[in-house]
Design a protein around this motif. Structure first.
Motif, PDB file in Angstrom:
ATOM      1  N   CYS A   1       0.860  -1.183   0.000  1.00 21.70           N
ATOM      2  CA  CYS A   1       0.000   0.000   0.000  1.00 21.70           C
ATOM      3  C   CYS A   1       0.899   1.237   0.000  1.00 21.70           C
ATOM      4  O   CYS A   1       1.553   1.523   1.007  1.00 21.70           O
ATOM      5  CB  CYS A   1      -0.893  -0.017   1.252  1.00 21.70           C
ATOM      6  N   PRO A   2       0.971   1.979  -1.131  1.00 21.12           N
ATOM      7  CA  PRO A   2       1.768   3.212  -1.134  1.00 21.12           C
ATOM      8  C   PRO A   2       1.102   4.266  -0.243  1.00 21.12           C
ATOM      9  O   PRO A   2      -0.116   4.383  -0.238  1.00 21.12           O
ATOM     10  CB  PRO A   2       1.728   3.666  -2.604  1.00 21.12           C
ATOM     11  N   GLN A   3       1.914   4.967   0.509  1.00 22.80           N
ATOM     12  CA  GLN A   3       1.345   5.994   1.393  1.00 22.80           C
ATOM     13  C   GLN A   3       2.176   7.277   1.354  1.00 22.80           C
ATOM     14  O   GLN A   3       3.392   7.234   1.438  1.00 22.80           O
ATOM     15  CB  GLN A   3       1.279   5.472   2.832  1.00 22.80           C
ATOM     16  N   GLY A   4       1.475   8.408   1.184  1.00 26.90           N
ATOM     17  CA  GLY A   4       2.135   9.716   1.254  1.00 26.90           C
ATOM     18  C   GLY A   4       1.895  10.294   2.635  1.00 26.90           C
ATOM     19  O   GLY A   4       2.319   9.739   3.638  1.00 26.90           O
ATOM     20  N   GLY A   5       1.140  11.390   2.700  1.00 28.01           N
ATOM     21  CA  GLY A   5       0.877  12.050   3.979  1.00 28.01           C
ATOM     22  C   GLY A   5      -0.281  11.441   4.750  1.00 28.01           C
ATOM     23  O   GLY A   5      -0.605  11.903   5.848  1.00 28.01           O
ATOM     24  N   ASN A   6      -0.935  10.447   4.175  1.00 25.81           N
ATOM     25  CA  ASN A   6      -2.092   9.773   4.799  1.00 25.81           C
ATOM     26  C   ASN A   6      -3.198  10.773   5.154  1.00 25.81           C
ATOM     27  O   ASN A   6      -3.775  10.710   6.240  1.00 25.81           O
ATOM     28  CB  ASN A   6      -1.646   8.975   6.034  1.00 25.81           C
ATOM     29  N   THR A   7      -3.466  11.692   4.243  1.00 29.03           N
ATOM     30  CA  THR A   7      -4.577  12.628   4.450  1.00 29.03           C
ATOM     31  C   THR A   7      -5.753  12.305   3.523  1.00 29.03           C
ATOM     32  O   THR A   7      -6.732  13.040   3.490  1.00 29.03           O
ATOM     33  CB  THR A   7      -4.158  14.089   4.202  1.00 29.03           C
ATOM     34  N   GLY A   8      -5.628  11.232   2.753  1.00 29.82           N
ATOM     35  CA  GLY A   8      -6.687  10.839   1.814  1.00 29.82           C
ATOM     36  C   GLY A   8      -7.997  10.573   2.560  1.00 29.82           C
ATOM     37  O   GLY A   8      -7.983  10.165   3.721  1.00 29.82           O
ATOM     38  N   LEU A   9      -9.103  10.807   1.873  1.00 26.20           N
ATOM     39  CA  LEU A   9     -10.404  10.756   2.542  1.00 26.20           C
ATOM     40  C   LEU A   9     -11.293   9.611   2.052  1.00 26.20           C
ATOM     41  O   LEU A   9     -12.475   9.576   2.369  1.00 26.20           O
ATOM     42  CB  LEU A   9     -11.124  12.113   2.363  1.00 26.20           C
TER      43      LEU A   9
ATOM     44  N   CYS B   1       0.098  16.601   3.439  1.00 25.05           N
ATOM     45  CA  CYS B   1       0.014  15.774   2.217  1.00 25.05           C
ATOM     46  C   CYS B   1       1.295  15.899   1.383  1.00 25.05           C
ATOM     47  O   CYS B   1       1.978  16.915   1.435  1.00 25.05           O
ATOM     48  CB  CYS B   1      -1.221  16.133   1.390  1.00 25.05           C
ATOM     49  N   HIS B   2       1.607  14.856   0.648  1.00 21.94           N
ATOM     50  CA  HIS B   2       2.806  14.837  -0.202  1.00 21.94           C
ATOM     51  C   HIS B   2       2.401  15.136  -1.644  1.00 21.94           C
ATOM     52  O   HIS B   2       1.306  14.766  -2.069  1.00 21.94           O
ATOM     53  CB  HIS B   2       3.464  13.457  -0.176  1.00 21.94           C
ATOM     54  N   ILE B   3       3.343  15.695  -2.392  1.00 24.64           N
ATOM     55  CA  ILE B   3       3.037  16.004  -3.790  1.00 24.64           C
ATOM     56  C   ILE B   3       2.731  14.702  -4.561  1.00 24.64           C
ATOM     57  O   ILE B   3       1.877  14.673  -5.452  1.00 24.64           O
ATOM     58  CB  ILE B   3       4.145  16.863  -4.453  1.00 24.64           C
TER      59      ILE B   3
ATOM     60  N   GLY C   1       1.226  12.097  -3.304  1.00 22.65           N
ATOM     61  CA  GLY C   1      -0.157  11.768  -2.948  1.00 22.65           C
ATOM     62  C   GLY C   1      -1.126  12.640  -3.726  1.00 22.65           C
ATOM     63  O   GLY C   1      -2.159  12.174  -4.212  1.00 22.65           O
ATOM     64  N   ASN C   2      -0.752  13.908  -3.869  1.00 23.31           N
ATOM     65  CA  ASN C   2      -1.599  14.828  -4.639  1.00 23.31           C
ATOM     66  C   ASN C   2      -1.741  14.359  -6.088  1.00 23.31           C
ATOM     67  O   ASN C   2      -2.837  14.347  -6.645  1.00 23.31           O
ATOM     68  CB  ASN C   2      -1.010  16.251  -4.653  1.00 23.31           C
ATOM     69  N   VAL C   3      -0.606  13.970  -6.660  1.00 32.13           N
ATOM     70  CA  VAL C   3      -0.634  13.517  -8.056  1.00 32.13           C
ATOM     71  C   VAL C   3      -1.414  12.197  -8.151  1.00 32.13           C
ATOM     72  O   VAL C   3      -2.251  12.016  -9.043  1.00 32.13           O
ATOM     73  CB  VAL C   3       0.811  13.357  -8.600  1.00 32.13           C
ATOM     74  N   SER C   4      -1.185  11.305  -7.211  1.00 32.78           N
ATOM     75  CA  SER C   4      -1.843   9.999  -7.265  1.00 32.78           C
ATOM     76  C   SER C   4      -3.348  10.083  -7.063  1.00 32.78           C
ATOM     77  O   SER C   4      -4.084   9.195  -7.474  1.00 32.78           O
ATOM     78  CB  SER C   4      -1.237   9.061  -6.222  1.00 32.78           C
ATOM     79  N   THR C   5      -3.812  11.158  -6.378  1.00 29.93           N
ATOM     80  CA  THR C   5      -5.264  11.329  -6.222  1.00 29.93           C
ATOM     81  C   THR C   5      -5.813  12.368  -7.205  1.00 29.93           C
ATOM     82  O   THR C   5      -7.004  12.642  -7.200  1.00 29.93           O
ATOM     83  CB  THR C   5      -5.614  11.811  -4.793  1.00 29.93           C
ATOM     84  N   ASN C   6      -4.929  12.960  -8.001  1.00 34.19           N
ATOM     85  CA  ASN C   6      -5.327  14.085  -8.861  1.00 34.19           C
ATOM     86  C   ASN C   6      -6.090  15.121  -8.033  1.00 34.19           C
ATOM     87  O   ASN C   6      -7.218  15.521  -8.364  1.00 34.19           O
ATOM     88  CB  ASN C   6      -6.188  13.593 -10.039  1.00 34.19           C
TER      89      ASN C   6
ATOM     90  N   LEU D   1       4.059   3.115  -8.335  1.00 35.95           N
ATOM     91  CA  LEU D   1       4.373   4.022  -7.236  1.00 35.95           C
ATOM     92  C   LEU D   1       5.116   5.221  -7.816  1.00 35.95           C
ATOM     93  O   LEU D   1       6.173   5.071  -8.439  1.00 35.95           O
ATOM     94  CB  LEU D   1       5.206   3.294  -6.184  1.00 35.95           C
ATOM     95  N   VAL D   2       4.551   6.396  -7.655  1.00 25.54           N
ATOM     96  CA  VAL D   2       5.133   7.621  -8.216  1.00 25.54           C
ATOM     97  C   VAL D   2       6.342   8.015  -7.376  1.00 25.54           C
ATOM     98  O   VAL D   2       6.236   8.156  -6.152  1.00 25.54           O
ATOM     99  CB  VAL D   2       4.080   8.762  -8.223  1.00 25.54           C
ATOM    100  N   THR D   3       7.504   8.168  -8.039  1.00 22.49           N
ATOM    101  CA  THR D   3       8.721   8.486  -7.299  1.00 22.49           C
ATOM    102  C   THR D   3       9.212   9.923  -7.531  1.00 22.49           C
ATOM    103  O   THR D   3       9.808  10.524  -6.659  1.00 22.49           O
ATOM    104  CB  THR D   3       9.841   7.497  -7.671  1.00 22.49           C
TER     105      THR D   3
END
Ligand code: FAD
Length: 475
Positions: A82-90, A153-155, A157-162, A219-221
């Protein structure tokens, strides 16, 4: 437990062994392999506290090559991740559902380059949005994205959630602003689409597949993102309005009269403001009204911008569209007003158990949905309120109750999605589908489109190890 609440079965994946942990420890060292239960707690539960996984290992790679080695190994061993950025996804996409290995981008936070001529930043995916924006501000630039979760949030994560956010109206979606993406596939293969050019029409635009696919295809790097010049002058108006019809007319007028300097147009209803005032003790700058709007202008000439805004406001007040308002130009006052809007999500969590919906609707139907839901749910709830990015037709409809009630959830869903589909809206405007909405995706996507999405997933991740149980429906 998530699996019980959502009645879902674990996929046919391997279970992590001591040998696997040793492999990761040899690769990353002890400090970057987290398997302490208490430390893992925060990574296993989502921001809303509604979805909980049971991962026993979290990995913190620093480089693309490390991500590649990890994924190649997991793919061979059929270990789900499970890729995780800032874990602010809703939408429950950022936490494991069962025991998936969490791959965090927290240590992938290097800025690689700022092209000050074209205005492009190239960085690793774990850069925190706010920190990245501060970094490019040193060059007179800005990240064309802003949202309430910017401090975490991470950039990537932003890109991965658009992610959409507060200024999409002005700067457009990440499908336009992101110029390049580097991603690692489930096989460990590195896909380099990291062009930092504004124009690049060399074949299929593969980076688009990673924008908004929520970690299910790769996974976006790294990311290259277009950065507009930072505005020299910013003004913010906080307005009170009596009817939703006035809100719509004011929005239309703002577009017409403020033109190129309009940078945000947000909507908040009275119940949302009451929620912030009650739970966060933040005071709105004007008295009670059924509806509120935040209108922001950003430009290059303070006198010109203020003059334009004043004319727009005088005319809106004169026509009776707006009945009260205040304008802020000092950063501290603007910050206070913005925090009222940005902290509604936090205020709702303090209100009770939150049922959160993020919907696109044609504007004439925008607030009718809140009114209909209120009527539909009657006295079973604490609150049903609406706010959001009205300039993008994006409503955040939230319902709170004292504690989680399955019966209430069944009363809300799928009615809310049926209502949305009937008016040709979208059941997910900007938060994504994640874990919570995947079995409702057919309300907004045709069966042909879903079938093609499944084929792409099978091609790019044949063992299905990347963020399983997310985005794609069971059937
Ligand atoms: P996470 O929550 O960690 O992950 C989100 C999804 O992306 C998961 O599926 C995860 O697996 C995947 N992912 C993360 N990183 C990667 C990667 N590097 N590669 C592949 N997949 C990855 N959203 C909006 O669009 N607009 C808003 O205005 C907005 N406001 C918010 C306000 C608050 C207070 C909060 C809490 C959330 C808000 N959100 C908003 C939702 C959320 O912040 C966004 O979805 C954000 O883009 C998620 O970023 P993140 O780094 O926290 O990602």
């Amino acid at each position: 437990l998530t699996s019980k609440r959502y009645q879902i079965e674990r996929g046919q994946f391997s279970t992590i062994s001591e040998e696997d942990v040793n492999f990761f420890t040899n690769l990353l060292g002890h400090h970057r392999v987290i398997n302490d239960e208490t430390e893992l707690e925060g990574y296993n539960i989502d921001w809303l506290g509604m979805v909980r996984g049971a991962s026993s290992v979290l990995l913190k790679p620093k480089t693309t090559e490390e991500v590649s080695t990890i994924l190649a190994y997991c793919n061979k061993r059929k270990l789900a991740v499970c890729p995780q950025g800032g874990n602010t996804g809703l939408v429950g996409g950022s936490v494991p559902v069962f025991d998936e290995i969490i791959i965090s981008t927290a240590l992938m936070n290097k800025v690689e380059n700022v092209d000050t001529w074209l205005g492009v930043v190239t960085c690793q995916s774990g850069c925190v949005l706010e920190a990245l924006d501060e970094h490019v501000s040193e060059y007179g630039l800005m990240i064309p994205l802003d949202l309430g979760a910017k401090g975490s949030c991470h950039i990537g994560g932003n890109v991965s959630t658009n992610a959409g956010g507060l200024r999409l109206l002005r700067y457009g979606s990440l499908h336009g602003s992101v110029l390049g993406v580097e991603a690692v596939l489930a096989s460990g293969e590195i896909v380099d689409c990291l062009s930092a050019m504004k124009k690049d029409n060399t074949g299929y635009d593969l980076k688009q597949l990673f924008i908004g696919s929520e970690g299910t295809l790769g996974l976006v790097t790294k990311i290259a993102i277009n950065c507009p010049p930072r505005p020299q002058s910013v003004n913010l108006a906080f307005l009170g309005l009596e009817t939703f019809d006035d809100v719509l007319k004011t929005y239309k007028d703002a577009k017409k009269k403020l033109g190129e300097i309009l940078s945000s147009c947000e909507f908040i209803d009275q119940s949302s403001i009451e929620c912030v005032e009650k739970n966060l003790k933040l005071k709105a700058p004007i008295g009670a009204h059924p509806f509120y709007m935040l209108i922001e202008t950003s430009g290059s000439n303070g006198i010109h911008d203020e003059e334009k805004l004043n004319v727009f406001l005088e005319e809106a007040l004169g026509a009776g569209l707006v009945t009260d308002g205040t304008v802020a130009t000092e950063p501290s006052r603007m910050h206070h007003i913005w925090s009222i809007r940005e902290r509604i999500a936090e205020a709702l969590i303090n209100d009770g158990c939150t049922y959160k919906y993020d919907i696109s609707l044609p504007l004439p139907h925008f607030y009718k949905m809140v009114e209909d839901m209120r009527e539909h749910l009657g006295s079973n709830i604490l609150r049903c309120c609406g706010y959001g990015h009205i300039g993008d037709g994006n409503l955040h409809l939230n319902i709170t109750s004292k504690e989680f009630e399955k019966d209430l959830l069944n009363l809300i869903e799928p009615t809310i999605f049926e209502w949305t589909a009937k008016v040709n809206g979208s059941i997910s405007a900007e938060h994504g589908v994640g874990f919570k909405k995947r079995n409702y995706i057919h309300y907004s996507k045709s069966s042909g489109a879903i079938a093609l999405m499944k084929q792409l997933k099978a091609l790019m991740d044949p063992n299905g190890i990347l963020n399983p149980y997310k985005v794609l429906p069971d059937n």
